[in-house]
Design an enzyme around this catalytic site. Structure first.
Site, short mmCIF file in Angstrom:
data_model
loop_
_atom_site.label_atom_id
_atom_site.label_comp_id
_atom_site.label_asym_id
_atom_site.label_seq_id
_atom_site.Cartn_x
_atom_site.Cartn_y
_atom_site.Cartn_z
CG HIS A 138 -107.76 15.70 -24.40
ND1 HIS A 138 -108.01 16.78 -25.21
CD2 HIS A 138 -106.54 15.24 -24.74
CE1 HIS A 138 -106.98 16.97 -26.01
NE2 HIS A 138 -106.07 16.05 -25.74
CD GLU B 278 -111.27 17.99 -24.98
OE1 GLU B 278 -111.75 17.61 -26.07
OE2 GLU B 278 -110.08 18.26 -24.81
CG ASN C 122 -132.91 -9.34 -3.98
OD1 ASN C 122 -134.01 -8.99 -4.38
ND2 ASN C 122 -132.46 -10.57 -4.09
#
Lengths: 185, 697
Positions: B50, B72, B414
């Site tokens: 909002h 929204e 990794n």
């Protein structure tokens, strides 16, 4: 010479780096002119932060020949490029350099870099239309460093492509090595 | 640049805040994945969307506003309990956040937002919202539905009267919703519409035939003026208004709100929005999307303090100028100057401390982008990962934080790619199928530690040996005798890679050596601990701030070098006969160990070797990188000094063995030696020379 930068600038320049050196027609720009050997070169005044006499330069080991070293500019450390060496021109006479030699301090991207030149002569107003593409026969600097040529009366002024001067080819070494290359994703 | 019609400050603020809301949305979505159905999280998500909608609409980024609006609306349905936040919807929402993020970055960089992409996605969300109409989209008509938290959130710091309006259109009017929509437009003109019931999306799309409209409206205009304007719309038969307050009648409406968890319980007075993230003022945003990376929020008290100190500096400057013009001489002048110098040193010291404080930001600004990355990556790799982050409040200098980003991305990738096993493999090894990856930050003395650990398979000694042997750096025999810990350290060798083929995740052979090099350039270090089958921990150690270090200044030829004291173990004065031959090179005895003696000429000063005096002691500095010590010949010792590190700018990184520069008291430039990289280079040079000698006989 430092008063050059104090001139008020009313000229609107187009955005971008290399474009700045080759203004569009109808647009006036101001160039700071300097000499190397008996040639005249120009850079966009908006890139010029200031022009200083050559101070003590600290050479940095294992850097390319054309990087003259670093200087202390009011507490900042600024690398200096020897333009003659960059353009493979013979070295300047030391006595003359001490007399008229200057460092043109430029704002380049995120950095400030100095260019060591033989001397700074004047500021030239240029109509954008006066800029011509470079001819490889009239200047000794490598054409890859040249953005264009301006005719000013009988004189030819070489407009430098500063990105090429400072970053071309050396781009990776100058800018890239200090960053971790982003892993592929 | 998109024509935003705002001052540069406002634009900057907008980008920062928009980025913050996007971060909140992303984090909340990720948290919701862990705790599905958490009403408070849903509310938080809704509020962020909002706020973002309001912000983007204000600055005229309508495409972005439309998309957030569509999101929204969907979230509102979730909030009202009429829709479930499924895995699919979650993915779409994250996609929405991504698209908004890149649009924001594009605009911040002076480009245009990808309008079509935004519009297409908004369309999708609208379709989703409209398609799921099986439950009533809003609470009982007239109940109001707006929770106070949302209202106060939208208002921010502004102190505007807030009223709840109820506008009733004659039910017999054809297309009553059009009249309601007209009323809404008038309300928007005369103030700020904070909430409507039914939602504006429905009114705009004429997807409802409501004849009663409830609007929560913040406005400076007197209610009479608003009412008069509303009367201008035809077919309106009733207009009512009442004040909205945090307590009182609103709580009744709150109770009627069907959304779980009481829909953002009434929260404090105006101006204190209850969103914890938004309120914490967590400093600069993460650099991930490239927005707002160069600014930082600073505590006002710190700014005041800085201002005071600068004020004192100005006084000192005036004093200095007047001393220069004064008639004083000799001892009097010296005394005055001495006093002034004392004062200056106190002020600069305080300035330094305050600036360092002002530059500190919590590491969470960096850490918060990683949960998303780990989530996406583990999905992509088909691995199950429980990602735990701790120590987010640890404060670090902002330059250090920026520097940490890439190494941490690398380490996490990794860990997920190489460390963590697929679920089947884990089960077979008797481990829980879900792996745990931890990202931890903590303080210890004057250092910050950041660790990435996993409980995966650990480093593979065999693979490391093969990779090192393949590059001919050590013989197989040497490798066999190397203990596991030292073997693990070999992964930091330049160009080291165990990957048999380039994987899409870790990819392209960017090695741990680059990570180590980058950290060392700023005085940090990285170590690895690993146990086969049990996991791997990478530990990064960094100084609190990068700006100032203690250094030993030495002179080599006509250049002054600064050796960071952290890497200097001792300073010796040695005569010529204290040099011993060692494998054709030179060495000195430091207590009970033999240390190779290096002439800088061999490493970096091509121009000239340090020449030792025959008949007097010569200075030698014993430096310590990350492994064994080295003795460095120098021409002259200057002394210890606190130096301010300056970057070499475009030169940094290309100069091996030099990490930066500093300006000394006399105005000269000193080069800061990157001791660890120098030591590594020395080792290579020595190894190469030894090899040549062995080969040459």
């Amino acid at each position: 010479m430092t008063e050059l930068k104090d001139q008020s600038l009313t000229v609107q320049m187009p955005d971008g780096h290399t474009q700045a050196a080759v203004p569009e027609p109808e647009i006036t720009s101001q160039l700071v002119l300097f000499t190397l050997s008996d040639e005249t070169y120009g850079v966009d005044i908006q890139r010029v932060r200031e022009i200083i006499r050559i101070p003590e330069i600290t050479r940095i080991p294992k850097t390319p020949d054309f990087i003259e070293g670093v200087i202390n500019l009011r507490g900042g450390v600024i690398p200096v490029v020897d333009l003659r060496k960059r353009f493979n021109m013979p070295a300047a006479d030391q006595a003359r350099l001490a007399e008229t030699g200057r460092i043109v301090v430029m704002d380049m991207r995120d950095w400030t870099i100095g260019m060591m030149v033989d001397g700074v002569s004047e500021v030239l107003r240029v109509q954008g239309g006066a800029v011509e593409p470079p001819s490889p026969y009239i200047v000794s600097a490598d054409t890859r460093f040249i953005a264009g040529v301006v005719k000013d009366g009988d004189r030819l002024v070489v407009l430098l492509d500063l990105d090429a001067v400072f970053f071309d080819e050396e781009k990776e070494q100058m800018a890239g090595l200090n960053q971790v290359e982003a892993p592929a994703g | 640049m998109h024509d935003l019609n705002l001052s540069p400050e406002e634009i900057k603020l907008f980008f920062e805040e928009a980025q913050e809301q996007l971060d909140i949305m992303e984090q909340t979505l990720l948290a919701l994945e862990e705790q599905p159905g958490d009403g408070e999280l849903v509310n938080q998500l809704f509020r962020a969307a909002h706020t973002l909608k309001g912000g983007t609409a204000t600055v005229g980024l309508t495409d972005m506003a439309h998309l957030t609006h569509a999101m929204e609306s969907l979230l509102d349905q979730v909030r009202q309990g009429s829709r479930e936040l499924t895995g699919h919807l979650m993915d779409r929402m994250l996609q929405g956040v991504d698209v908004l993020g890149s649009a924001l970055a594009a605009v911040a960089d002076g480009g245009e937002a990808p309008g079509e992409q935004l519009a297409a996605l908004a369309e999708d969300f609208h379709a989703l919202a409209a398609g799921g109409q099986d439950a009533p989209p809003a609470a009982t008509p007239g109940a109001g539905g707006a929770d106070w938290a949302k209202v106060s959130d939208a208002l921010g710091d502004r102190d505007l009267p807030v009223l709840r309006w109820q506008v009733t259109v004659d039910p017999d009017t054809p297309m009553a919703s059009v009249r309601a929509y007209q009323a809404l437009l008038i309300m928007e003109d005369l103030g700020e519409v904070l909430h409507t019931d039914p939602p504006t999306a429905l009114l705009e799309d004429e997807g409802t035939d409501t004849h009663r409209l409830t609007i929560i409206h913040a406005s400076e205009n007197p209610p009479e003026a608003v009412e008069a304007a509303l009367r201008g719309v035809g077919n309106i038969i009733d207009i009512r208004h009442e004040p909205v307050a945090p307590a009182g009648p609103e709580t009744a409406a709150e109770a009627a709100d069907p959304s779980p968890n009481g829909a953002g319980a009434p929260a404090g007075p105006l101006g204190e929005p209850p969103t914890p993230q938004a309120a914490s003022g967590s400093g600069a945003t993460s650099g991930d999307r490239g927005v707002g990376t160069r600014s930082v929020r600073v505590n006002v008290e710190l700014l005041d303090e800085l201002m005071n100190l600068v004020g004192e500096l100005v006084v000192d400057r005036t004093r200095l100028a007047s001393l220069a013009r004064s008639e004083l001489n000799g001892k009097q002048l010296r005394d005055e100057l001495d006093q002034l110098a004392g004062h200056l040193s106190r002020i600069t010291g305080d300035l330094q401390d305050t600036i360092v404080k002002a530059r500190m930001i919590p590491v969470k600004t960096l850490f918060r982008k990683f949960p998303r990355m780990v989530r996406d990556l583990s999905r992509q790799l088909g691995k199950r990962v429980n990602f735990q982050v701790s120590g987010e409040d640890t404060e670090l200098d902002r330059s250090v934080i920026e520097l940490l980003s890439d190494p941490l991305i690398h380490l996490l990738r990794n860990a997920l790619d190489h460390g963590v096993e697929p679920p089947e493999e884990r089960t077979a090894a008797g481990k829980p199928p879900e792996a745990t990856v931890r990202l931890t930050a903590y303080h210890r003395q004057s250092h910050i530690f950041v660790e990435v650990s996993d409980d995966g398979r650990g480093l593979d000694a065999g693979k490391i040996r093969r990779a090192v042997a393949r590059r001919g750096l050590m013989t197989e025999d040497q490798l066999e005798r190397l203990p596991y810990e030292q073997l693990a350290d070999l992964i930091f060798l330049p160009g080291f890679s165990t990957a048999d083929s380039v994987s899409t995740v870790s990819g392209r052979g960017v090695g741990m050596d680059v990570v180590r090099k980058n950290l060392e350039q700023v005085g940090g270090s990285i170590t690895v601990r690993s146990r086969p089958g049990e996991g791997t921990t990478f530990s990064i150690q960094l100084p609190l701030t990068l700006a100032i270090i203690q250094a030993l200044l030495v002179r080599i030829k006509d250049v002054t070098y600064a050796l960071p004291l952290a890497h200097v173990s001792e300073v010796l004065l040695l005569t010529n006969d204290e040099i011993y031959p060692l494998y054709g090179r030179q060495a000195v005895r430091v207590r009970d160990t033999t240390v190779p003696l290096l002439n800088p000429a061999h490493l970096w000063c091509e121009e000239g070797a340090v020449v030792w005096a025959e008949d007097e002691p010569n200075p030698v500095v014993v430096i310590q990188g990350d492994m064994e010590p080295l003795a460095l010949m120098v021409d002259r010792l200057i002394g210890e000094e606190e130096i301010v590190i300056k970057s070499l700018g475009p030169l940094t990184g290309r100069v091996g063995g030099i990490s930066g520069a500093s300006i000394l008291g006399d105005g000269r430039v000193a080069l800061i030696v990157d001791v660890p990289s120098l030591c590594r280079e020395a080792r290579q040079v020595l190894a190469r020379d030894n090899f040549r000698q062995l080969k040459g006989g």
